[in-house]
Design an enzyme around this catalytic site. Structure first.
Site, PDB file in Angstrom:
ATOM      1  NE  ARG A  36       0.716 -18.272  48.769  1.00 56.76           N
ATOM      2  CZ  ARG A  36       2.006 -18.451  49.031  1.00 56.76           C
ATOM      3  NH1 ARG A  36       2.702 -19.336  48.336  1.00 56.76           N
ATOM      4  NH2 ARG A  36       2.601 -17.741  49.961  1.00 56.76           N
ATOM      5  CE  LYS A 197      16.284 -20.098  66.961  1.00 61.18           C
ATOM      6  NZ  LYS A 197      17.290 -20.624  66.026  1.00 61.18           N
ATOM      7  N   GLY A 354       2.640 -17.804  57.275  1.00 56.10           N
ATOM      8  CA  GLY A 354       2.133 -19.182  57.212  1.00 56.10           C
ATOM      9  C   GLY A 354       1.643 -19.707  58.548  1.00 56.10           C
ATOM     10  N   GLY A 377       6.788 -14.717  53.676  1.00 51.93           N
ATOM     11  CA  GLY A 377       7.996 -13.881  53.684  1.00 51.93           C
ATOM     12  C   GLY A 377       7.730 -12.440  53.271  1.00 51.93           C
TER      13      GLY A 377
HETATM   14  C1  3PG Z   1       6.009 -18.377  49.110  1.00 52.34           C
HETATM   15  O1  3PG Z   1       5.536 -19.500  49.008  1.00 52.34           O
HETATM   16  O2  3PG Z   1       6.243 -17.834  50.213  1.00 52.34           O
HETATM   17  C2  3PG Z   1       6.234 -17.596  47.869  1.00 52.34           C
HETATM   18  O3  3PG Z   1       5.704 -18.267  46.791  1.00 52.34           O
HETATM   19  C3  3PG Z   1       7.692 -17.301  47.677  1.00 52.34           C
HETATM   20  O4  3PG Z   1       8.413 -18.483  47.520  1.00 52.34           O
HETATM   21  P1  3PG Z   1       9.973 -18.482  47.814  1.00 52.34           P
HETATM   22  O5  3PG Z   1      10.133 -18.287  49.306  1.00 52.34           O
HETATM   23  O6  3PG Z   1      10.493 -19.810  47.335  1.00 52.34           O
HETATM   24  O7  3PG Z   1      10.586 -17.328  47.053  1.00 52.34           O
END
Ligand code: 3PG
Ligand code: MG
Length: 398
Positions: A36, A197, A354, A377
């Protein structure tokens, strides 16, 4: 896409507030995966070459509005200096006296990093006061944090409404790659969705069946779909109460002309551990005391054929228990096939999340993919068809 790029805003002599995502894994004070950080280098260097002074806004961990010393961004300064090739100054707060003084003292050729925005409760609440205080520090706002764009926070959303705003280079690359994969893709389009899931990926599956031509389902979720077809999966991980939902997804897919591919053969074992004794059986022949841990070679063959007949591939989630060999075989083989077709320029391949990136890296395939997202996310929410507040705020600007 209505957002501006760095080429469309005047940065010369300006203090440029740049929202970055440097929420990187750190162990014993050392960054263990600097991806990142490396990905924001073009944005920072570009701003500097255009005469701007970059001031970085970022979060780290989830301190929930409190000052948590272990979640300070300060230890990242050396890693940032190494990546940027410029001195990086640090301010102990992202607003107020410390921030103002540091911005005032910032010279051309230097970068300033402000302390964790989430040390203020107003960050996650998207408090306009906090956004205004941060906004007052600079003259232009650049959002380069696609991976945090699913959060409507003061530093990702609120502030974009206060200052002239643009997407950074990483944000631009992410949005273009994702648009090419699902927005207006070259067809046929195939999606691979894996993971444990169905219940956590309902929105995702619902959105995908309406958009893609082939949907390959793997991992624990595939078992739930097998159960929905009346197949006994023994001790496999499956959400038996989601069988009706799985059926609905299959019907929706049929109506939309999307072909769902489930494993035709499976690798089963009696223990969930690396090297566990295993056998490959047809998808309806899992012994009562065994569990499905991977897709079998016939499934991989079918997946490879689907890939060969596709122009675009979007991938989220491993096909099996990829963390433990040999149950990573299907994921590795399918990843290698996607990598090969991409190298031959027959396929546009995009992946994110991830676990997915870890699995593709492990398979040695990630480097050949057309695009690997830095987002977890946010990538998922984008695949679900959701509007990402951080991106929408940039759009409103133009
Ligand atoms: C992540 O690592 O997925 C982003 O930096 C967002 O972090 P968060 O899920 O704590 O909002
Ligand atoms: Mg996260």
């Amino acid at each position: 896409m209505a957002w501006k790029t760095l080429d469309e805003v005047d940065l010369d002599g300006k203090v440029v507030l740049v929202r970055v995502d440097i929420n990187v894994p750190v162990e014993n004070g050392k960054v263990t995966d600097a991806t990142r950080i490396e990905k924001i280098v073009p944005t920072v260097q570009d701003i500097m070459s255009k005469g701007g002074k970059p001031v970085l806004l970022a979060h780290f961990g989830r301190p929930k509005g409190q000052v948590v010393p272990e979640m300070s961004l300060e230890p990242l300064v050396p890693a940032l200096e190494k990546a940027f090739g410029f001195p990086v100054k640090f301010a102990k707060d992202c607003i107020g006296g410390p921030a103002k003084e540091a911005v005032g003292a910032l010279q051309k050729g230097e970068v300033l990093l402000l302390e964790n925005t989430r040390f203020h409760a107003g960050e996650e609440k998207n408090d306009p006061m906090l956004a205004a205080e941060m906004g007052a520090l600079g003259e232009v706002y650049v959002n380069d944090a696609f991976s945090a764009a699913h959060r409507a926070h003061a530093s990702t959303e609120g502030i974009a409404k206060i200052l002239p705003a643009a997407a950074g280079r990483l944000m631009e690359a992410e949005l273009k790659a994702l648009e090419a994969a699902l927005g207006d893709p070259e067809r046929p389009v195939t999606a691979v969705v894996g993971g444990a899931k169905v219940s956590t990926k309902l929105d995702l599956l619902g959105n995908l069946v309406a958009k893609v031509d082939h949907l390959i389902i793997g991992g624990g979720m595939a078992n739930t779909f097998l159960v929905a077809q009346g197949i006994d999966v023994g001790k496999s991980l499956a959400e038996r109460d989601m069988a009706d939902t799985a059926k609905e997804i299959m019907e929706k897919a049929k109506a939309a002309g999307c072909k769902i591919h489930l494993p035709v053969d499976v690798v089963v074992a009696r223990e969930f551990k690396a090297g566990a004794e295993n056998e490959t059986v047809a998808n309806d022949a899992c012994p009562a005391d065994a569990m499905i841990l991977d897709a079998g070679p016939k499934s991989v063959e079918e997946i490879s054929k689907v890939f060969e007949n596709s122009r675009t591939l979007i991938w989220n989630g491993p096909l099996g228990a990829f963390e433990i060999a040999p149950f990573d075989a299907a994921t590795n083989a399918a990843a290698a096939k996607a990598a090969e077709l991409t190298r031959e320029e027959k396929l546009i391949s995009v992946a994110g999340g991830g676990d997915t990136v870890a699995a593709l890296n492990k398979a040695g395939a990630a480097k050949d993919f057309s695009y690997i997202s830095t987002a977890g996310g946010a990538f998922l929410e984008w695949m679900e068809g959701k509007v990402l507040p951080g991106v929408a705020a940039l759009d409103q600007q133009s």
